[in-house]
Write a protein that holds these residues in place. Structure first.
Motif, PDB file in Angstrom:
ATOM      1  N   ALA A 242       0.820  -1.161  -0.028  1.00 40.08           N
ATOM      2  CA  ALA A 242       0.025   0.021  -0.039  1.00 40.08           C
ATOM      3  C   ALA A 242       1.044   1.223   0.097  1.00 40.08           C
ATOM      4  CB  ALA A 242      -1.116   0.185   1.413  1.00 40.08           C
ATOM      5  N   ARG A 243       1.795   1.316   0.794  1.00 37.66           N
ATOM      6  CA  ARG A 243       2.738   2.450   0.756  1.00 37.66           C
ATOM      7  C   ARG A 243       3.546   2.880  -0.565  1.00 37.66           C
ATOM      8  NH1 ARG A 243       6.082   1.899   6.437  1.00 37.66           N
ATOM      9  NH2 ARG A 243       7.145   4.084   5.648  1.00 37.66           N
TER      10      ARG A 243
ATOM     11  N   SER B 121       2.432   1.686  -3.376  1.00 38.57           N
ATOM     12  CA  SER B 121       1.510   2.126  -4.595  1.00 38.57           C
ATOM     13  C   SER B 121       1.330   3.412  -4.437  1.00 38.57           C
ATOM     14  CB  SER B 121       0.430   1.047  -4.483  1.00 38.57           C
ATOM     15  OG  SER B 121      -0.287   1.199  -3.483  1.00 38.57           O
ATOM     16  N   SER B 122       1.383   3.954  -3.162  1.00 37.07           N
ATOM     17  CA  SER B 122       1.178   5.518  -3.245  1.00 37.07           C
ATOM     18  C   SER B 122       2.259   6.303  -3.695  1.00 37.07           C
ATOM     19  CB  SER B 122       0.615   5.784  -1.395  1.00 37.07           C
ATOM     20  OG  SER B 122       1.745   5.616  -0.815  1.00 37.07           O
ATOM     21  N   GLY B 123       3.454   5.857  -3.872  1.00 38.92           N
ATOM     22  CA  GLY B 123       4.653   6.495  -4.550  1.00 38.92           C
ATOM     23  C   GLY B 123       5.988   6.317  -3.417  1.00 38.92           C
ATOM     24  N   SER B 124       5.832   5.578  -2.457  1.00 34.89           N
ATOM     25  CA  SER B 124       6.923   5.368  -1.639  1.00 34.89           C
ATOM     26  C   SER B 124       7.455   4.083  -1.888  1.00 34.89           C
ATOM     27  CB  SER B 124       6.366   5.565  -0.254  1.00 34.89           C
ATOM     28  OG  SER B 124       7.644   5.163   0.598  1.00 34.89           O
TER      29      SER B 124
ATOM     30  N   ARG C 274      -3.643  -4.128  -8.402  1.00 34.91           N
ATOM     31  CA  ARG C 274      -3.502  -2.946  -8.152  1.00 34.91           C
ATOM     32  C   ARG C 274      -2.742  -2.041  -9.209  1.00 34.91           C
ATOM     33  NH1 ARG C 274      -2.226  -2.792  -1.803  1.00 34.91           N
ATOM     34  NH2 ARG C 274      -3.822  -4.228  -1.029  1.00 34.91           N
TER      35      ARG C 274
ATOM     36  N   VAL D 285       0.560  -2.548  -9.582  1.00 36.39           N
ATOM     37  CA  VAL D 285       1.667  -2.034  -9.232  1.00 36.39           C
ATOM     38  C   VAL D 285       2.917  -2.834  -9.731  1.00 36.39           C
ATOM     39  CG1 VAL D 285       3.260  -2.153  -7.236  1.00 36.39           C
ATOM     40  CG2 VAL D 285       0.702  -1.508  -7.069  1.00 36.39           C
TER      41      VAL D 285
END
Length: 67
Positions: free
Chosen positions: A26-27, A29-32, A60, A62
């Motif tokens: 999740a982190r 996929s948010s750009g980190s 997702r 990714v």
């Protein structure tokens, strides 16, 4: 003699490990971006765990790199 599939198509066990990896996913996929090392003795399910995470990541959209 033809032997069929030995492993289950359903993911069983390693819930805590998969949860931890999903949080990192999740982190990521948010750009980190993240790199994860999965290590352990032979036969404990490392490949299956990574395959499950890879499937969830691709769902997702990714990017997944496996080496």
């Amino acid at each position: 003699m033809n032997v069929g599939r030995i492993s289950s198509p359903r993911f069983v066990g390693r819930v805590a490990e998969l949860d931890a990896l999903e949080r990192l996913l999740a982190r990521a996929s948010s750009g980190s971006g993240r790199a994860v090392l999965v290590a352990g003795d032979a036969g404990i399910g490392k490949s299956r765990l990574v395959a499950e995470l890879e499937e969830r990541a691709r769902e997702r959209d990714v990017r997944v790199l496996v080496g």
